[in-house]
Design a protein around this motif. Structure first.
Motif, PDB file in Angstrom:
ATOM      1  N   VAL A 244      28.881   4.151 -53.958  1.00  0.00           N
ATOM      2  CA  VAL A 244      27.831   4.887 -54.828  1.00  0.00           C
ATOM      3  C   VAL A 244      27.264   3.868 -55.709  1.00  0.00           C
ATOM      4  O   VAL A 244      26.034   3.707 -56.044  1.00  0.00           O
ATOM      5  N   ARG A 245      28.321   3.176 -56.624  1.00  0.00           N
ATOM      6  CA  ARG A 245      27.835   2.402 -57.650  1.00  0.00           C
ATOM      7  C   ARG A 245      26.897   1.135 -57.022  1.00  0.00           C
ATOM      8  O   ARG A 245      25.983   0.509 -57.600  1.00  0.00           O
ATOM      9  N   THR A 246      27.274   0.435 -56.082  1.00  0.00           N
ATOM     10  CA  THR A 246      26.839  -0.508 -55.356  1.00  0.00           C
ATOM     11  C   THR A 246      25.403  -0.250 -54.810  1.00  0.00           C
ATOM     12  O   THR A 246      24.551  -0.783 -54.769  1.00  0.00           O
ATOM     13  N   MET A 247      25.278   0.956 -53.974  1.00  0.00           N
ATOM     14  CA  MET A 247      23.872   1.501 -53.695  1.00  0.00           C
ATOM     15  C   MET A 247      23.094   1.764 -54.785  1.00  0.00           C
ATOM     16  O   MET A 247      21.850   1.496 -54.593  1.00  0.00           O
ATOM     17  N   ASN A 248      23.417   2.043 -55.920  1.00  0.00           N
ATOM     18  CA  ASN A 248      22.701   2.388 -57.010  1.00  0.00           C
ATOM     19  C   ASN A 248      22.104   1.211 -57.821  1.00  0.00           C
ATOM     20  O   ASN A 248      21.318   1.359 -58.654  1.00  0.00           O
ATOM     21  N   GLN A 249      22.742   0.071 -57.518  1.00  0.00           N
ATOM     22  CA  GLN A 249      22.258  -1.128 -58.297  1.00  0.00           C
ATOM     23  C   GLN A 249      20.817  -1.609 -57.973  1.00  0.00           C
ATOM     24  O   GLN A 249      20.411  -1.533 -56.893  1.00  0.00           O
TER      25      GLN A 249
END
Ligand code: FAD
Length: 220
Positions: free
Chosen positions: A215-220
């Protein structure tokens, strides 16, 4: 084991007993089809949390060969595990509640009835076979597996009463022996992410960490 995920999912739309067979992209949207030809979507992005062998099958069926081949290294690293829950009317009287015996058959035994909040009559024990033994007996009949695992349990505990209930379960994709733990996989061009314990060191914490990382990676 499902209490945490059930609580986390209590206010989201979850469809259980659905196996996604293919996914197809049209106008930058994903459309999913299950094994009963029911359709789902459109979706902007798809997160796959299946074990690598099942994720690879899904990508192969969908003609996503670059994604499928990205999982080639991870698939053989996931090992099976035969697990048997056994109930004894009278407690085996073991001097431990959990043990990693590594006796060639069993990798773990635990007194499930000793866990907080259990008020079992008698005692439930959970036995796990080693990855190697499970892989060698992946096609062995469950009754035979129970016999061998119970013999190993008796050898360790010295307790030779018969259980009054046994519940065997063969986990085909149980443990990842791989040492490459990227946390998650994200394919931005396709809008497809992968999360799961096998990407983050195994166990429930690994599954949670992997999903958080994705989720962190997708939101970057
Ligand atoms: C016998 C056993 C005992 C364990 N005990 C513990 C323990 O005490 N503590 C602990 O921390 N961990 C334990 N674990 C490990 C823990 O269960 C896993 O780490 C955790 O379940 C991994 O979660 P996950 O979401 O990555 O994958 P999974 O829980 O494997 O979920 C993947 C899901 O994807 C689904 N799926 C696959 N293909 C498709 C498809 N095409 N379409 C739709 N759905 C699909 C599968 O049906 C499955 O429900 C145990 C594991 C085993 C096998």
């Amino acid at each position: 084991m499902t209490a945490i995920s059930r609580a986390l999912a209590s206010d989201i739309d979850v469809r259980a007993e659905v196996r996604i067979d293919t996914m197809a992209r049209k106008d930058r949207k994903w459309y999913l089809t299950d094994t009963f030809s029911r359709h789902y979507g459109p979706f902007d992005q798809v997160i796959v949390t299946a074990p690598p062998a099942q994720a690879r099958d899904l990508f192969t069926n969908s003609g996503l060969m670059n994604l499928a081949s990205a999982l080639d290294g991870a698939v053989p690293a996931v090992q099976p595990c035969w697990a048997v829950a056994v109930h004894f009317e009278s407690a085996p009287g073991a001097e431990f509640e959990g043990m990693r015996p590594h006796n060639g058959v069993l990798s773990w035994l635990a007194n499930n009835s000793s866990k907080p909040g259990r008020e079992d009559h008698g005692q439930w024990w959970v036995l796990h076979a080693t990855s190697q033994w499970s892989a060698e007996h992946v096609e062995t009949h469950a009754d035979q597996v129970i016999d061998v695992m119970l013999d190993a349990f008796r050898e360790i505990t010295g307790f030779d009463s018969m259980p009054d209930e046994t519940v065997p379960h063969r986990w085909l994709y149980a443990r990842s022996d791989g040492d490459d733990h990227p946390g998650c996989l994200w394919f931005p061009a396709e809008g497809i992410g992968l999360a799961g314990d096998w990407l983050s060191g195994g166990r429930v914490e690994g599954a949670f960490d992997s999903a958080s990382e994705l989720v962190r990676t997708m939101n970057q």
